[in-house]
Design a protein around this motif. Structure first.
Motif, PDB file in Angstrom:
ATOM      1  N   PHE A   9      80.987  -9.423  -0.049  1.00 58.03           N
ATOM      2  CA  PHE A   9      81.751 -10.291   0.842  1.00 58.03           C
ATOM      3  C   PHE A   9      83.231 -10.299   0.470  1.00 58.03           C
ATOM      4  CE2 PHE A   9      83.328 -14.563   1.949  1.00 58.03           C
ATOM      5  CZ  PHE A   9      83.128 -14.519   3.322  1.00 58.03           C
ATOM      6  N   ALA A  10      83.520 -10.342  -0.853  1.00 59.17           N
ATOM      7  CA  ALA A  10      84.912 -10.347  -1.307  1.00 59.17           C
ATOM      8  C   ALA A  10      85.606  -9.023  -0.976  1.00 59.17           C
ATOM      9  CB  ALA A  10      84.963 -10.613  -2.815  1.00 59.17           C
ATOM     10  N   SER A  13      86.365  -8.905   2.749  1.00 54.71           N
ATOM     11  CA  SER A  13      87.461  -9.824   3.050  1.00 54.71           C
ATOM     12  C   SER A  13      88.797  -9.236   2.622  1.00 54.71           C
ATOM     13  CB  SER A  13      87.235 -11.172   2.354  1.00 54.71           C
ATOM     14  OG  SER A  13      86.016 -11.753   2.772  1.00 54.71           O
ATOM     15  N   LEU A  14      88.825  -8.580   1.437  1.00 57.76           N
ATOM     16  CA  LEU A  14      90.060  -7.956   0.954  1.00 57.76           C
ATOM     17  C   LEU A  14      90.504  -6.827   1.879  1.00 57.76           C
ATOM     18  CD1 LEU A  14      92.220  -7.718  -1.253  1.00 57.76           C
ATOM     19  CD2 LEU A  14      90.668  -6.186  -2.494  1.00 57.76           C
ATOM     20  N   ILE A  16      89.960  -6.624   5.048  1.00 62.86           N
ATOM     21  CA  ILE A  16      90.514  -7.233   6.263  1.00 62.86           C
ATOM     22  C   ILE A  16      91.932  -7.720   6.023  1.00 62.86           C
ATOM     23  CG2 ILE A  16      90.267  -9.178   7.853  1.00 62.86           C
ATOM     24  CD1 ILE A  16      87.272  -8.930   7.585  1.00 62.86           C
ATOM     25  N   VAL A  17      92.175  -8.331   4.864  1.00 61.93           N
ATOM     26  CA  VAL A  17      93.524  -8.797   4.539  1.00 61.93           C
ATOM     27  C   VAL A  17      94.497  -7.624   4.454  1.00 61.93           C
ATOM     28  CG1 VAL A  17      94.908  -9.917   2.758  1.00 61.93           C
ATOM     29  CG2 VAL A  17      92.693 -10.883   3.391  1.00 61.93           C
ATOM     30  N   ALA A 196      86.875 -11.219  11.081  1.00 63.46           N
ATOM     31  CA  ALA A 196      86.835 -12.067   9.885  1.00 63.46           C
ATOM     32  C   ALA A 196      85.834 -13.216  10.066  1.00 63.46           C
ATOM     33  CB  ALA A 196      88.226 -12.625   9.597  1.00 63.46           C
ATOM     34  N   ILE A 199      82.295 -11.727   9.957  1.00 63.34           N
ATOM     35  CA  ILE A 199      81.909 -11.362   8.585  1.00 63.34           C
ATOM     36  C   ILE A 199      81.689 -12.617   7.744  1.00 63.34           C
ATOM     37  CG2 ILE A 199      82.746 -10.283   6.470  1.00 63.34           C
ATOM     38  CD1 ILE A 199      84.035  -8.147   8.187  1.00 63.34           C
ATOM     39  N   THR A 200      82.557 -13.606   7.945  1.00 64.04           N
ATOM     40  CA  THR A 200      82.393 -14.851   7.190  1.00 64.04           C
ATOM     41  C   THR A 200      81.072 -15.530   7.533  1.00 64.04           C
ATOM     42  OG1 THR A 200      84.791 -15.169   7.112  1.00 64.04           O
ATOM     43  CG2 THR A 200      83.406 -17.098   6.709  1.00 64.04           C
TER      44      THR A 200
END
Length: 470
Positions: A9-10, A13-14, A16-17, A196, A199-200
């Motif tokens: 998950f991390a 997320s990274l 996407i950022v 996001a 995915i979240t």
């Protein structure tokens, strides 16, 4: 297990950022470049306007000198010509920069037209100087008029307008491109936001699913058991409701004929001496009511067997056309009594594997209903046809019709519509029996009606139970 899910998950997320940061940097760079090109185009517009204004002032000064004999200030003329030359130089430089940045597609003709514009300005000034040097009165006015009208008002103005229009088109194209970039950025941002969120939610759901799996399993088992109990309770309630309604309806239907029979018997026995005809009348009434009771019992027994799927059909190959004609004959006496004509119209000749007596009973019910609710001197049409999948039998009358709000209920047991009170009284079981016969054959019975125009009853039997005759 949970650590791996958190790590995945991390990482997502990274990513996407990082993708969002790249989009921001790209959009900023592209936007700055487009803003720079907009500034260049606006600068070109300003220079063309400055060139136009200076040129017109110069042309006016030279015209005044010729027309009014006022000697032009040569210092001012040289200053204006210097300003014109400077504007043309700036225009060339900006147009070269613009072409290098945007390409020939956006700037086609710009540099070339500027050379032509400079040559036009020089030629106009040369024409003025030639008139001043050679002031021949013969064609003096025509030459001045030609310069003012053809060279300045038409040629120079069109050249300036063309340059301004070309730069305006460039500005419009750049604005359109910027709008397109903004749309791309907007939808990219929305897509990233949605991604996001998805995915979240997926990550949270995945983490919670492992924790709640046992509880969900228990809830499922409880819900399943509750649904079974609810279904059983609903079935019991429905069965009880059907039983109560049935008892109420059958009690109502049995009470009237039994009361009549009892009344006639009591009257016949109460008097010691009655003539022969009075006894015959009483017995005839008792017989009629007994027949009605027998028919009611038969109908109820038939419906009960149909409900319990214990109805047995004697299916045999039957000539449908012959069956229709025999039904017409069976109902002829009733139709003639009501002055109604029955017409049999077959679209095709066919045989069907059906229970002939049951289908005869169904059709007799439909025809008797049609006779009951049709005025005298009307017609009832009975026809059969074969479609690709079905055998279709239609009974159509041109009687009073059925109200639209009554159509959904006419096949229910003991249902009587608004027309029942105006015509012969029925028991409310005929159409229920007819529908049960059609359903037992794997078919269906439907009705359509228009008030004041008539009713059409349609019996549809599955095609696999029929075969065409030669």
């Amino acid at each position: 297990m949970f650590k791996k899910k958190l790590l995945r998950f991390a990482i997502v997320s990274l990513l996407i950022v990082v993708l969002a940061a790249v989009m921001v940097l790209w959009s900023s760079r592209v936007t700055l470049n487009q803003i720079g090109q907009m500034n260049t185009a606006n600068a070109l517009l300003n220079e063309h306007l400055q060139l136009s204004s200076t040129s017109y002032r110069l042309f006016k000064q030279l015209t005044d000198e010729i027309l009014f004999g006022q000697f032009a200030n040569q210092s001012a003329v040289r200053n204006k010509r210097a300003i014109i030359a400077e504007s043309l130089g700036k225009i060339r430089l900006l147009e070269i920069q613009q072409r290098e940045a945007l390409g020939i597609e956006f700037t086609a003709g710009s540099i070339e037209d500027t050379d032509a514009l400079e040559a036009l300005i020089d030629s106009i000034i040369a024409d003025f100087e030639q008139i001043v040097e050679n002031s021949d009165p013969v064609d003096y006015d025509d030459r001045i008029r030609f310069i003012l009208e053809e060279r300045i008002d038409i040629g120079f103005r069109e050249a300036i307008n063309a340059a301004v229009t070309r730069q305006q088109n460039v500005v419009d194209a750049l604005n359109s491109r910027i709008d397109g970039i903004h749309v791309i950025i907007l939808w990219t941002a929305i897509s990233l936001a949605i991604l996001a969120i998805v995915i979240t939610l997926a990550g949270v759901s995945s983490l919670l699913r492992a924790v709640e799996r046992t509880r969900e399993e228990l809830e499922y088992q409880v819900a399943q058991r509750t649904a079974e109990l609810t279904s059983a309770n609903t079935a019991l309630e429905r069965s009880d409701s059907i039983r109560r309604n049935f008892l109420a309806d059958i009690s109502h239907e049995l009470r009237t004929p039994l009361t009549i029979i009892r009344g006639e018997a009591q009257v016949a026995l109460r008097r010691e001496q009655r003539d022969h005809e009075e006894y015959r009348t009483a017995l005839r009434c008792v017989l009629e009511q007994s027949v009605a009771l027998s028919r009611l019992v038969d109908d109820l027994l038939f419906i009960a067997r149909a409900d319990s799927n214990s109805l047995r059909l004697n299916r045999q190959p039957v000539d449908v056309v012959r069956l229709l004609h025999s039904v017409v004959e069976d109902t002829r006496a009733l139709s003639e009594h009501h002055q109604i004509q029955i017409e049999c119209a077959e679209d095709s000749v066919a045989s069907a594997v059906i229970d002939a007596e049951r289908i005869r009973q169904l059709l007799v019910i439909l025809i008797e209903n049609a006779i009951r609710y049709s005025p005298a001197n009307t017609q009832i049409i009975l026809r059969a046809k074969i479609s690709e999948a079905d055998l279709i039998i239609v009974v159509e009358d041109f009687g009073y019709g059925i109200e639209a709000n009554e159509l959904p209920f006419i096949f229910e047991r003991f249902y009587r519509g608004a027309q029942t009170s105006k015509h012969e009284q029925g028991m409310g079981l005929g159409l229920a029996v007819a529908k049960a016969i059609a359903t037992a054959h794997g078919g269906r019975l439907t009705a359509s009606s228009t008030v004041g125009e008539g009713t059409q009853m349609t019996v549809v039997l599955p095609r696999e139970l029929q075969r065409e005759m030669a």
